[in-house]
Design a protein around this motif. Sequence first.
Motif, PDB file in Angstrom:
ATOM      1  N   ILE A 283     -37.887 -28.208  -7.383  1.00 46.36           N
ATOM      2  CA  ILE A 283     -37.072 -29.419  -7.420  1.00 46.36           C
ATOM      3  C   ILE A 283     -35.630 -29.016  -7.129  1.00 46.36           C
ATOM      4  O   ILE A 283     -35.021 -28.271  -7.912  1.00 46.36           O
ATOM      5  N   PHE A 284     -35.095 -29.489  -6.009  1.00 45.88           N
ATOM      6  CA  PHE A 284     -33.738 -29.145  -5.571  1.00 45.88           C
ATOM      7  C   PHE A 284     -32.792 -30.287  -5.957  1.00 45.88           C
ATOM      8  O   PHE A 284     -32.922 -31.406  -5.456  1.00 45.88           O
ATOM      9  N   ILE A 285     -31.855 -30.004  -6.833  1.00 43.78           N
ATOM     10  CA  ILE A 285     -30.893 -31.001  -7.294  1.00 43.78           C
ATOM     11  C   ILE A 285     -29.521 -30.676  -6.705  1.00 43.78           C
ATOM     12  O   ILE A 285     -28.941 -29.632  -7.002  1.00 43.78           O
ATOM     13  N   PHE A 298     -28.553 -26.885  -8.460  1.00 44.43           N
ATOM     14  CA  PHE A 298     -29.500 -25.976  -9.097  1.00 44.43           C
ATOM     15  C   PHE A 298     -30.915 -26.328  -8.647  1.00 44.43           C
ATOM     16  O   PHE A 298     -31.161 -27.394  -8.065  1.00 44.43           O
ATOM     17  N   VAL A 299     -31.841 -25.413  -8.937  1.00 44.80           N
ATOM     18  CA  VAL A 299     -33.241 -25.578  -8.540  1.00 44.80           C
ATOM     19  C   VAL A 299     -34.109 -25.366  -9.764  1.00 44.80           C
ATOM     20  O   VAL A 299     -33.924 -24.395 -10.511  1.00 44.80           O
ATOM     21  N   LEU A 300     -35.086 -26.264  -9.972  1.00 45.34           N
ATOM     22  CA  LEU A 300     -35.996 -26.192 -11.107  1.00 45.34           C
ATOM     23  C   LEU A 300     -37.413 -25.910 -10.633  1.00 45.34           C
ATOM     24  O   LEU A 300     -37.791 -26.289  -9.519  1.00 45.34           O
ATOM     25  N   LEU A 307     -39.650 -27.641 -17.158  1.00 45.13           N
ATOM     26  CA  LEU A 307     -38.894 -27.408 -15.928  1.00 45.13           C
ATOM     27  C   LEU A 307     -37.861 -26.328 -16.211  1.00 45.13           C
ATOM     28  O   LEU A 307     -36.941 -26.526 -17.026  1.00 45.13           O
ATOM     29  N   ILE A 308     -38.019 -25.208 -15.532  1.00 47.75           N
ATOM     30  CA  ILE A 308     -37.161 -24.042 -15.768  1.00 47.75           C
ATOM     31  C   ILE A 308     -36.245 -23.837 -14.560  1.00 47.75           C
ATOM     32  O   ILE A 308     -36.715 -23.833 -13.413  1.00 47.75           O
ATOM     33  N   PRO A 309     -34.930 -23.646 -14.776  1.00 47.48           N
ATOM     34  CA  PRO A 309     -34.048 -23.366 -13.638  1.00 47.48           C
ATOM     35  C   PRO A 309     -34.313 -21.981 -13.067  1.00 47.48           C
ATOM     36  O   PRO A 309     -34.332 -20.984 -13.815  1.00 47.48           O
ATOM     37  N   ILE A 310     -34.537 -21.921 -11.760  1.00 51.61           N
ATOM     38  CA  ILE A 310     -34.690 -20.610 -11.108  1.00 51.61           C
ATOM     39  C   ILE A 310     -33.416 -20.219 -10.371  1.00 51.61           C
ATOM     40  O   ILE A 310     -33.254 -19.058  -9.993  1.00 51.61           O
ATOM     41  N   THR A 311     -32.504 -21.185 -10.151  1.00 58.16           N
ATOM     42  CA  THR A 311     -31.147 -20.878  -9.701  1.00 58.16           C
ATOM     43  C   THR A 311     -30.199 -21.839 -10.395  1.00 58.16           C
ATOM     44  O   THR A 311     -30.577 -22.963 -10.754  1.00 58.16           O
ATOM     45  N   ALA A 315     -23.569 -23.352  -4.801  1.00 59.95           N
ATOM     46  CA  ALA A 315     -22.539 -24.074  -4.038  1.00 59.95           C
ATOM     47  C   ALA A 315     -23.131 -24.615  -2.740  1.00 59.95           C
ATOM     48  O   ALA A 315     -22.546 -24.471  -1.652  1.00 59.95           O
ATOM     49  N   TRP A 316     -24.309 -25.225  -2.831  1.00 58.78           N
ATOM     50  CA  TRP A 316     -24.993 -25.775  -1.666  1.00 58.78           C
ATOM     51  C   TRP A 316     -25.246 -27.269  -1.845  1.00 58.78           C
ATOM     52  O   TRP A 316     -25.588 -27.717  -2.939  1.00 58.78           O
ATOM     53  N   TYR A 317     -25.081 -28.014  -0.756  1.00 58.48           N
ATOM     54  CA  TYR A 317     -25.785 -29.278  -0.632  1.00 58.48           C
ATOM     55  C   TYR A 317     -27.194 -28.919  -0.159  1.00 58.48           C
ATOM     56  O   TYR A 317     -27.348 -28.182   0.822  1.00 58.48           O
ATOM     57  N   TYR A 318     -28.213 -29.447  -0.822  1.00 54.99           N
ATOM     58  CA  TYR A 318     -29.593 -29.164  -0.428  1.00 54.99           C
ATOM     59  C   TYR A 318     -30.211 -30.377   0.263  1.00 54.99           C
ATOM     60  O   TYR A 318     -29.930 -31.534  -0.105  1.00 54.99           O
TER      61      TYR A 318
END
Length: 544
Positions: A283-285, A298-300, A307-311, A315-318
Amino acid sequence: MVTIVALTPLCALSAFAAQPSRVAIIPFKIHADRDISFLRDGIVDMLTTRLSWEDKVVVIEREVTEAALTNLAGPMNEKAARHLGSLLHADYVLFGSLTIFGESVSIDAKMIDVHGVKPPVTIFTQSHGMDTVIPKINLFAADINKKIFGRVLRVARQEPQPYSQQPASPGIYAHPEKLLGELGAGTSDTSDLNPDFIVASGGRKTTGFWKSRNFPLYIKAMALGDVDGDGKQEVVFVTSNRIFVYRNVNRRFVKLKEIAGKSTYNFLSVDVADINDNGKAEIFITNVDTRRNSLDSFVLEWENGNLIPITKNDAWYYRVLELPMRGVILLGQRRGISEAFLPGIYKLAWQNGKYESVETLQVPDGINIYAFTLADVMNNGGELLVAFTQDDYLEILSKSGSKEWKSDEHYGGSLKYLDTKSEPGDSEKERIFLPQRIFVKDLDRDGKNEVIVIKNHAAASRLFKRFRQYTSSEIVSLAWDGLGLALNWKTRKIHGYVSDMAIGDFDNDGQQELIASVVMSKGESFFQKGKSAIIGYDLTTSKQ
């Protein structure tokens, strides 16, 4: 000191004048020889939609009004309505009754000023046939807007449309406004994909879509994917700082997970895709920290029911794109100090425990990550950009920026935006509205790609740089006809603002569906929550 004292009353008056009018709508008393409770509920929703006016008129939540009603006894009249209005701190109260026996229909309703300043606005009408109810309620709302709030809205005085006494099927809420006939009369063909889609030659109304319950939220964005890796699709949607994961289980929308972010978060978008190739979609937020006005994305990933954050602190728009000629890819773009989008859009891949740039996409200058997709849109084997302009026109561009075609009308339309300063030190912020998604797919399997986009309708708000308002919408399919993108089909008019959409196997039946998040109210005032829902359309064709 004298100047300050003199100005204080003016400031107080200005603050008082800025407060929106509060309206309490009491569900109509129903007298009928059949069960029409769904119509009673729908009339409240319809009047709420018609009377709500951003920053001017707030309709008090139905649950709050009904809770206050439990403390009142006796018939509802002007005296009781004023008493209820004082309990709710309302400025106006609307109440009435609907009487239906056989084909005889009568409506008796009244909107009163709790403070007794303005005269009541009333409607008393008797007619023949259920198909007259909704048009008359529609005209009543227009009369209230004009006489009470000085707001003149165009109201089409349609001929009554055929009435369906009950919703189309169990679990589907058919809003009474379907009877307004806003798509026009006629018996023209509907699309093979779904009878609720109207082909370009004309229109016909049906009630073929699935709808979730209403959520007391402003759903800003949504996406679809297999989050937990079990082979079934989930829907992920977000508000400004909350994330929800739901699944359609036998037409029931079941919540799997909800998590909240920091109060300073402002989620701009959500995307779902298995980019790290571990069998579960990440999940890219895309998130802006409003305190620092900087990207904090961040990415979950799903792990043991959580849901665990993996990043973190990315500093990205995804943005995830599904490209007909390349498959599913993840894109990223950076933000500058005074620029919302820095030049350069990159394909990202999972490397060294993070998402890193592995390729620079060739796109024209000025195109941001949300504004385009790449596809063989002309069905001639070449890859072109289909992109939104800043003022919501569609364009077809070569990768070098050569314009091949531009639409004559607006598409897209979004309430999501970024505020950035034009230059360092400037006090005035520039507001950039983020474009809607563009899908290019061959949905009807005729060998030709279609462009599927949202079309939110705005009366005049596109004329303003910092304000947008959309009251109705459609989802449309466009196809290249040799001269340009021409209308292939469209959904019937949707009452509300479509904030996002997705295409995939939403109900896990082996067939694709078109789903969308619809916002009936953003709920920006202190007294009013948002109101949104998820809707879905089957995508089936005789070619499958």
